[in-house]
Write an enzyme that holds these catalytic residues in place. Structure first.
Site, PDB file in Angstrom:
ATOM      1  N   GLU A  90       5.296  -2.877 -11.705  1.00  0.00           N
ATOM      2  CA  GLU A  90       6.460  -2.006 -11.733  1.00  0.00           C
ATOM      3  C   GLU A  90       7.537  -2.478 -10.762  1.00  0.00           C
ATOM      4  O   GLU A  90       7.233  -2.967  -9.667  1.00  0.00           O
ATOM      5  CB  GLU A  90       6.039  -0.567 -11.406  1.00  0.00           C
ATOM      6  CG  GLU A  90       5.126   0.015 -12.472  1.00  0.00           C
ATOM      7  CD  GLU A  90       4.696   1.440 -12.182  1.00  0.00           C
ATOM      8  OE1 GLU A  90       4.386   2.164 -13.160  1.00  0.00           O
ATOM      9  OE2 GLU A  90       4.649   1.838 -11.008  1.00  0.00           O
ATOM     10  N   CYS A 103      13.658  -3.082  -6.024  1.00  0.00           N
ATOM     11  CA  CYS A 103      12.377  -3.150  -5.316  1.00  0.00           C
ATOM     12  C   CYS A 103      11.412  -3.966  -6.171  1.00  0.00           C
ATOM     13  O   CYS A 103      11.048  -3.561  -7.280  1.00  0.00           O
ATOM     14  CB  CYS A 103      11.841  -1.742  -5.088  1.00  0.00           C
ATOM     15  SG  CYS A 103      10.330  -1.671  -4.105  1.00  0.00           S
ATOM     16  N   CYS A 110      -3.344  -4.178  -4.659  1.00  0.00           N
ATOM     17  CA  CYS A 110      -3.164  -4.533  -3.258  1.00  0.00           C
ATOM     18  C   CYS A 110      -4.510  -4.411  -2.551  1.00  0.00           C
ATOM     19  O   CYS A 110      -5.289  -3.503  -2.850  1.00  0.00           O
ATOM     20  CB  CYS A 110      -2.129  -3.615  -2.607  1.00  0.00           C
ATOM     21  SG  CYS A 110      -1.756  -4.034  -0.880  1.00  0.00           S
ATOM     22  N   CYS A 114      -3.483   1.070   2.231  1.00  0.00           N
ATOM     23  CA  CYS A 114      -2.815   2.051   3.087  1.00  0.00           C
ATOM     24  C   CYS A 114      -3.051   3.438   2.478  1.00  0.00           C
ATOM     25  O   CYS A 114      -2.931   3.617   1.261  1.00  0.00           O
ATOM     26  CB  CYS A 114      -1.322   1.751   3.175  1.00  0.00           C
ATOM     27  SG  CYS A 114      -0.946   0.164   3.982  1.00  0.00           S
ATOM     28  N   CYS A 117      -0.567   5.109  -0.065  1.00  0.00           N
ATOM     29  CA  CYS A 117       0.002   4.283  -1.130  1.00  0.00           C
ATOM     30  C   CYS A 117      -0.927   4.184  -2.333  1.00  0.00           C
ATOM     31  O   CYS A 117      -2.117   3.858  -2.191  1.00  0.00           O
ATOM     32  CB  CYS A 117       0.303   2.889  -0.568  1.00  0.00           C
ATOM     33  SG  CYS A 117       1.113   1.791  -1.756  1.00  0.00           S
ATOM     34  N   GLY A 158       1.899  -4.338  -3.881  1.00  0.00           N
ATOM     35  CA  GLY A 158       1.315  -5.470  -3.186  1.00  0.00           C
ATOM     36  C   GLY A 158       1.936  -5.724  -1.825  1.00  0.00           C
ATOM     37  O   GLY A 158       2.951  -5.128  -1.453  1.00  0.00           O
ATOM     38  N   GLU A 159       1.304  -6.592  -1.063  1.00  0.00           N
ATOM     39  CA  GLU A 159       1.777  -7.030   0.252  1.00  0.00           C
ATOM     40  C   GLU A 159       2.422  -8.406   0.100  1.00  0.00           C
ATOM     41  O   GLU A 159       1.729  -9.389  -0.178  1.00  0.00           O
ATOM     42  CB  GLU A 159       0.599  -7.085   1.229  1.00  0.00           C
ATOM     43  CG  GLU A 159       0.804  -7.926   2.470  1.00  0.00           C
ATOM     44  CD  GLU A 159       1.975  -7.490   3.335  1.00  0.00           C
ATOM     45  OE1 GLU A 159       2.782  -8.365   3.718  1.00  0.00           O
ATOM     46  OE2 GLU A 159       2.082  -6.281   3.625  1.00  0.00           O
ATOM     47  N   SER A 190       9.125  -6.924   3.192  1.00  0.00           N
ATOM     48  CA  SER A 190       8.363  -5.929   3.941  1.00  0.00           C
ATOM     49  C   SER A 190       6.920  -6.388   4.127  1.00  0.00           C
ATOM     50  O   SER A 190       6.361  -7.095   3.284  1.00  0.00           O
ATOM     51  CB  SER A 190       8.384  -4.592   3.195  1.00  0.00           C
ATOM     52  OG  SER A 190       7.570  -3.635   3.840  1.00  0.00           O
ATOM     53  N   SER A 213       6.110  -2.034   8.071  1.00  0.00           N
ATOM     54  CA  SER A 213       5.544  -0.713   7.805  1.00  0.00           C
ATOM     55  C   SER A 213       4.763  -0.286   9.042  1.00  0.00           C
ATOM     56  O   SER A 213       3.700  -0.832   9.328  1.00  0.00           O
ATOM     57  CB  SER A 213       4.627  -0.761   6.576  1.00  0.00           C
ATOM     58  OG  SER A 213       5.365  -1.035   5.408  1.00  0.00           O
ATOM     59  N   LEU A 214       5.291   0.673   9.766  1.00  0.00           N
ATOM     60  CA  LEU A 214       4.698   1.067  11.047  1.00  0.00           C
ATOM     61  C   LEU A 214       3.893   2.364  10.910  1.00  0.00           C
ATOM     62  O   LEU A 214       2.681   2.376  11.085  1.00  0.00           O
ATOM     63  CB  LEU A 214       5.812   1.234  12.086  1.00  0.00           C
ATOM     64  CG  LEU A 214       5.382   1.473  13.519  1.00  0.00           C
ATOM     65  CD1 LEU A 214       4.566   0.297  14.045  1.00  0.00           C
ATOM     66  CD2 LEU A 214       6.594   1.725  14.409  1.00  0.00           C
ATOM     67  N   ASN A 287       6.298  11.980  -0.001  1.00  0.00           N
ATOM     68  CA  ASN A 287       6.540  12.435  -1.367  1.00  0.00           C
ATOM     69  C   ASN A 287       5.369  13.193  -1.981  1.00  0.00           C
ATOM     70  O   ASN A 287       5.438  13.616  -3.129  1.00  0.00           O
ATOM     71  CB  ASN A 287       6.927  11.252  -2.265  1.00  0.00           C
ATOM     72  CG  ASN A 287       5.845  10.177  -2.277  1.00  0.00           C
ATOM     73  OD1 ASN A 287       4.688  10.448  -2.535  1.00  0.00           O
ATOM     74  ND2 ASN A 287       6.226   8.943  -1.971  1.00  0.00           N
ATOM     75  N   CYS A 329       8.540   5.868  -2.590  1.00  0.00           N
ATOM     76  CA  CYS A 329       7.700   5.048  -1.717  1.00  0.00           C
ATOM     77  C   CYS A 329       6.232   5.453  -1.828  1.00  0.00           C
ATOM     78  O   CYS A 329       5.881   6.620  -1.684  1.00  0.00           O
ATOM     79  CB  CYS A 329       8.176   5.202  -0.278  1.00  0.00           C
ATOM     80  SG  CYS A 329       7.221   4.259   0.916  1.00  0.00           S
TER      81      CYS A 329
END
Length: 341
Positions: A90, A103, A110, A114, A117, A158-159, A190, A213-214, A287, A329
């Site tokens: 996507e 994006c 992934c 996280c 996610c 994904g990362e 990112s 991403s913190l 969200n 997100c």
């Protein structure tokens, strides 16, 4: 046969030389692919016939197909693309005043899981190829015409730095003046915090922006939210980031607003953590796509942001867009075509 869209200009020139063809033909080929957007070698009319025949026997021009296009009430658009192996990925376009930000996804699934996610729910399937990354841009830019993509963020499924080589080469092609000629300053990549790849990216001097991403300035809490923190603890990540010495805009930190990370003490820790780092913090409204977490109470969020202001932390509260089409997100998810409804 090789996918020609996975070749950088330098690689294509080297290949032409190895086959006793003139290297300058590479620029002509790139023009046909990325400016004229042709789908076959016969359309490249200023190339000699023997060269066209050679490329038809050795290469193909890849594509991905549109599976679904959804448009949110707020104008956000989500594109589901089918890959050749039937996996779906996507991409999202976020419209904001004069900007249209794309994006882009870099993996199917992934491996980092996280907790907020959905992309990692099914686990890691595979890396996307260079052309699968680039084709997202090419197709979306075509679909939204006459509007144009103005910014690109590698923040989809994904990362990106876990698919380091392909992501870097895709950026090289996207920004090549003879290819897509996209501005380096309009691209952000990112990461969840892969320290070796961050350091490798700095050495390459790609000229693109970096976003981290913190989601917490507390090591133990961040580990609960982001398991990658076990391998790359917060202290080591910050030390590595301080060595980058980012110019101009500095670093961006992404911070998801949850009930567990928006206390006054969380704001104090965040201000202390980022001291000495030129940066801004994007505060991202939760969200609700994962019921493991809750959004903060309005009064708690107000105290959190007021504390950040007092401590001199530069931040913006990002508007959450595309929730009604699962484009916000953490909401992008991978699935196979045969499971789609």
């Amino acid at each position: 046969m090789d996918d020609l869209k996975s070749y950088s200009l330098g690689e294509l020139k080297a290949y032409l030389k190895s086959q006793n063809f003139a290297a300058f033909r590479a620029e002509q080929i790139f023009y046909w692919i990325y400016a004229k957007k042709v789908c076959g070698f016969d359309s490249m009319t200023n190339l000699p016939k023997d060269l066209r025949d050679h490329f038809k026997s050795k290469f193909y021009l890849s594509d991905i197909s549109l599976n679904e296009r959804q448009i949110s009430q707020d104008g956000t658009e989500k594109f589901s693309f089918q890959l050749n192996d039937k996996n779906l990925i996507e991409s999202v376009v976020i419209a904001d005043k004069l900007r249209n930000t794309l994006c882009i996804s870099t993996q199917a699934g992934c491996r980092f899981s996280c907790r907020f996610c959905l992309s990692g729910k099914t686990g890691f399937i595979r890396n996307l190829s260079v052309s699968e990354i680039i084709n997202q841009y090419l197709l979306v830019n075509r679909f939204i015409a006459p509007k144009k993509i103005t910014n690109i963020v590698f923040m989809g499924m994904g990362e990106p730095l876990d698919n380091f080589e392909n992501a870097v080469k895709a950026i090289t092609i996207l920004t090549d003046p003879k290819a897509i000629a996209f501005s380096k300053r309009k691209i952000t990549i990112s990461t969840c915090g892969l320290i070796p790849e961050i350091q490798a990216m700095k050495k390459l001097d790609l000229g693109v922006k970096l976003s981290i991403s913190l989601h917490s300035a507390d090591n133990d809490l961040r580990e609960k939210i982001m398991p990658v923190n076990k391998k790359y603890p917060l202290k080591e990540l910050i030390q590595a980031l301080k060595k980058l010495k980012p110019e101009r805009d500095g670093l961006t930190f992404e911070y998801l607003l949850l009930s567990i990370n928006t206390r006054v003490e969380d704001a104090e820790k965040l201000a202390k953590l980022l001291k000495g780092i030129k940066s801004k913090v994007n505060l991202i409204p939760y969200n609700g796509s994962n019921f493991q977490f809750k959004a903060p109470e309005p009064e708690d969020l107000e105290l959190f942001t007021q504390t950040l202001k007092k401590r001199g932390v530069f931040f913006t509260v990002r508007k959450s867009k595309g929730q009604d089409i699962s484009a916000a997100c953490g909401q992008l998810a991978v699935y196979r075509k045969e499971k789609a409804k």
